[in-house]
Design a protein around this motif. Sequence first.
Motif, PDB file in Angstrom:
ATOM      1  N   ARG A  40       0.843  -1.199   0.000  1.00 49.05           N
ATOM      2  CA  ARG A  40       0.000   0.000   0.000  1.00 49.05           C
ATOM      3  C   ARG A  40       0.878   1.249   0.000  1.00 49.05           C
ATOM      4  NH1 ARG A  40       2.536   2.138   3.368  1.00 49.05           N
ATOM      5  NH2 ARG A  40       2.460   2.054   5.635  1.00 49.05           N
ATOM      6  N   LYS A  70       1.092   4.810   1.775  1.00 49.00           N
ATOM      7  CA  LYS A  70       0.553   5.386   3.017  1.00 49.00           C
ATOM      8  C   LYS A  70      -0.398   6.531   2.690  1.00 49.00           C
ATOM      9  CE  LYS A  70       2.687   6.475   7.505  1.00 49.00           C
ATOM     10  NZ  LYS A  70       2.603   5.142   8.105  1.00 49.00           N
ATOM     11  N   LYS A  91       6.887  13.187  14.596  1.00 47.23           N
ATOM     12  CA  LYS A  91       8.353  13.056  14.630  1.00 47.23           C
ATOM     13  C   LYS A  91       9.073  14.362  14.323  1.00 47.23           C
ATOM     14  CE  LYS A  91       9.288   8.296  13.740  1.00 47.23           C
ATOM     15  NZ  LYS A  91      10.054   7.379  12.915  1.00 47.23           N
ATOM     16  N   ARG A 116      15.316  -3.829  10.850  1.00 41.85           N
ATOM     17  CA  ARG A 116      14.894  -3.701  12.256  1.00 41.85           C
ATOM     18  C   ARG A 116      14.238  -5.007  12.677  1.00 41.85           C
ATOM     19  NH1 ARG A 116      14.044   1.931  10.881  1.00 41.85           N
ATOM     20  NH2 ARG A 116      11.952   1.552  10.100  1.00 41.85           N
ATOM     21  N   TYR A 153      12.178  -6.718  15.109  1.00 38.05           N
ATOM     22  CA  TYR A 153      11.234  -6.681  16.232  1.00 38.05           C
ATOM     23  C   TYR A 153      10.741  -8.096  16.565  1.00 38.05           C
ATOM     24  CZ  TYR A 153      11.062  -1.686  15.126  1.00 38.05           C
ATOM     25  OH  TYR A 153      11.396  -0.377  14.882  1.00 38.05           O
ATOM     26  N   LYS A 176       8.445  -5.225  20.477  1.00 39.09           N
ATOM     27  CA  LYS A 176       8.097  -3.896  21.006  1.00 39.09           C
ATOM     28  C   LYS A 176       7.275  -4.057  22.284  1.00 39.09           C
ATOM     29  CE  LYS A 176       8.323  -0.708  17.202  1.00 39.09           C
ATOM     30  NZ  LYS A 176       7.675   0.461  16.604  1.00 39.09           N
ATOM     31  N   SER A 231       4.515  -2.979  23.049  1.00 38.23           N
ATOM     32  CA  SER A 231       3.099  -3.231  22.760  1.00 38.23           C
ATOM     33  C   SER A 231       2.823  -4.729  22.588  1.00 38.23           C
ATOM     34  CB  SER A 231       2.691  -2.508  21.467  1.00 38.23           C
ATOM     35  OG  SER A 231       3.481  -2.959  20.371  1.00 38.23           O
ATOM     36  N   HIS A 262      11.546  -5.786   9.916  1.00 39.16           N
ATOM     37  CA  HIS A 262      11.420  -4.695   8.947  1.00 39.16           C
ATOM     38  C   HIS A 262      12.709  -4.520   8.144  1.00 39.16           C
ATOM     39  CE1 HIS A 262       8.008  -2.452  11.295  1.00 39.16           C
ATOM     40  NE2 HIS A 262       7.759  -3.736  11.138  1.00 39.16           N
ATOM     41  N   GLU A 309      -4.590  -5.207  16.556  1.00 35.84           N
ATOM     42  CA  GLU A 309      -4.067  -4.150  17.432  1.00 35.84           C
ATOM     43  C   GLU A 309      -4.100  -2.806  16.718  1.00 35.84           C
ATOM     44  OE1 GLU A 309      -0.835  -1.852  19.565  1.00 35.84           O
ATOM     45  OE2 GLU A 309      -1.102  -2.281  17.449  1.00 35.84           O
ATOM     46  N   HIS A 310      -3.783  -2.826  15.427  1.00 37.04           N
ATOM     47  CA  HIS A 310      -3.757  -1.591  14.642  1.00 37.04           C
ATOM     48  C   HIS A 310      -5.149  -0.976  14.552  1.00 37.04           C
ATOM     49  CE1 HIS A 310      -3.216   1.048  11.127  1.00 37.04           C
ATOM     50  NE2 HIS A 310      -1.947   1.079  11.492  1.00 37.04           N
TER      51      HIS A 310
HETATM   52  P1  0O2 Z   1       0.641   2.029   9.119  1.00 37.61           P
HETATM   53  O1  0O2 Z   1       0.678   2.229   7.681  1.00 37.61           O
HETATM   54  O2  0O2 Z   1      -0.575   2.606   9.763  1.00 37.61           O
HETATM   55  O3  0O2 Z   1       0.933   0.620   9.538  1.00 37.61           O
HETATM   56  P2  0O2 Z   1       7.178   4.686  14.407  1.00 37.61           P
HETATM   57  O4  0O2 Z   1       7.937   5.852  14.856  1.00 37.61           O
HETATM   58  O5  0O2 Z   1       6.991   3.593  15.457  1.00 37.61           O
HETATM   59  O6  0O2 Z   1       5.883   5.018  13.725  1.00 37.61           O
HETATM   60  P3  0O2 Z   1       9.422   3.924  12.756  1.00 37.61           P
HETATM   61  O7  0O2 Z   1      10.429   3.964  13.856  1.00 37.61           O
HETATM   62  O8  0O2 Z   1       9.560   4.854  11.619  1.00 37.61           O
HETATM   63  O9  0O2 Z   1       7.951   4.009  13.262  1.00 37.61           O
HETATM   64  O10 0O2 Z   1       9.400   2.504  12.145  1.00 37.61           O
HETATM   65  P4  0O2 Z   1       9.008   1.114  12.713  1.00 37.61           P
HETATM   66  O11 0O2 Z   1       8.614   1.145  14.144  1.00 37.61           O
HETATM   67  O12 0O2 Z   1      10.081   0.189  12.284  1.00 37.61           O
HETATM   68  O13 0O2 Z   1       7.746   0.814  11.810  1.00 37.61           O
HETATM   69  C1  0O2 Z   1       6.538   1.453  11.967  1.00 37.61           C
HETATM   70  C2  0O2 Z   1       5.497   0.556  11.366  1.00 37.61           C
HETATM   71  O14 0O2 Z   1       5.593  -0.748  11.961  1.00 37.61           O
HETATM   72  C3  0O2 Z   1       4.105   1.030  11.697  1.00 37.61           C
HETATM   73  O15 0O2 Z   1       3.676   1.884  10.702  1.00 37.61           O
HETATM   74  C4  0O2 Z   1       3.303  -0.254  11.727  1.00 37.61           C
HETATM   75  O16 0O2 Z   1       2.975  -0.678  10.433  1.00 37.61           O
HETATM   76  C5  0O2 Z   1       4.300  -1.198  12.326  1.00 37.61           C
HETATM   77  N1  0O2 Z   1       4.241  -1.168  13.792  1.00 37.61           N
HETATM   78  C6  0O2 Z   1       5.198  -0.740  14.617  1.00 37.61           C
HETATM   79  N2  0O2 Z   1       4.803  -0.880  15.904  1.00 37.61           N
HETATM   80  C7  0O2 Z   1       3.577  -1.410  15.888  1.00 37.61           C
HETATM   81  C8  0O2 Z   1       2.649  -1.798  16.910  1.00 37.61           C
HETATM   82  O17 0O2 Z   1       2.877  -1.662  18.118  1.00 37.61           O
HETATM   83  N3  0O2 Z   1       1.452  -2.299  16.479  1.00 37.61           N
HETATM   84  C9  0O2 Z   1       1.149  -2.464  15.155  1.00 37.61           C
HETATM   85  N4  0O2 Z   1      -0.035  -2.979  14.848  1.00 37.61           N
HETATM   86  N5  0O2 Z   1       2.010  -2.094  14.177  1.00 37.61           N
HETATM   87  C10 0O2 Z   1       3.197  -1.585  14.533  1.00 37.61           C
HETATM   88  P5  0O2 Z   1       2.612   3.038  10.939  1.00 37.61           P
HETATM   89  O18 0O2 Z   1       3.281   4.342  10.839  1.00 37.61           O
HETATM   90  O19 0O2 Z   1       1.817   2.749  12.151  1.00 37.61           O
HETATM   91  O20 0O2 Z   1       1.804   2.930   9.617  1.00 37.61           O
END
Ligand code: 0O2
Length: 213
Positions: free
Chosen positions: A43, A45, A57, A103, A105, A110, A112, A118, A152-153
């Motif tokens: 997708r 964003k 951020k 990354r 995870y 995390k 959560s 990633h 969760e999302h």
């Molecule tokens: P979308 O499209 O809504 O999924 P951050 O600062 O945490 O937003 P960062 O450090 O840029 O992000 O990158 P990270 O943590 O590697 O990746 C972020 C993306 O990982 C999120 O995108 C989610 O898709 C997923 N993700 C990370 N943490 C969680 C979590 O606790 N729960 C769920 N369900 N997904 C998670 P976005 O921005 O939410 O976009």
Amino acid sequence: MIWDDFLAPYKQAVEELKVKLKGMRTQFERENIHSPIEFVTGRVKPVPSILDKAEKKGIAIDQLGEEVQDIAGLRMMCQFVDDIKTVVELLRMRNDFEIIEERDYISHEKSSGYRSYHVVIKYPVQTIYGEKKILAEIQIRTLAMNFWATIEHSLNYKYRGQFPEDIKLRLQRAAEAAYLLDKEMSEIALEIQEAQRVFSRKTDEGGSGKVRP
Ligand code: 0O2
Ligand code: 0O2
């Protein structure tokens, strides 16, 4: 900024990468071997989410392309945790993009309860004005991890990131259950493979007399 113009290369990248990553699954199917990839989604964003992330951020609007790594997002779902490693190895071998960050995870869950691997890539998009390199994020996870993250999302959206304490706890417990499900499935798969190996050894011995290593 005209969003359509800004997002055009990202849209193209998502479409191209979906074809390429789904193609990896097709190759495993053709070889008749277990595919480490179950299915692939992608997708771009949505603009409000890009702006939300930028605000959270403190990212300037002219830095979006460099600082928001998941404007183009791909997901590769696997049946088993071990498949994730295989997929990451396959991505590292490719030369149609450059991996710039990983990354994990999964080893480092995390708080959560989120688990996923990633991989951030720099992907060259060919345009009529020349090549444009964009960032894209590939999330690799099992079906169980995906089930948890999807729910969760959507709850996160409902509660706007502020979960009541009891829900947070239950989600963490659900994450633990997903982890155990993955573990159990891997063990079952291993036992099935083992049984198949013994079976094929026995049929080989009975048939040609040759024993497979
Ligand atoms: P979308 O499209 O809504 O999924 P951050 O600062 O945490 O937003 P960062 O450090 O840029 O992000 O990158 P990270 O943590 O590697 O990746 C972020 C993306 O990982 C999120 O995108 C989610 O898709 C997923 N993700 C990370 N943490 C969680 C979590 O606790 N729960 C769920 N369900 N997904 C998670 P976005 O921005 O939410 O976009
Ligand atoms: P099939 O044969 O229909 O399953 P699009 O944006 O519409 O051009 P796509 O790929 O159709 O592209 O949409 P998207 O949202 O990126 O990916 C959805 C794909 O994931 C679809 O596959 C879904 O069938 C597949 N999918 C979603 N959930 C599951 C699941 O739980 N299990 C499996 N096996 N597949 C799932 P396709 O490629 O359309 O093919």
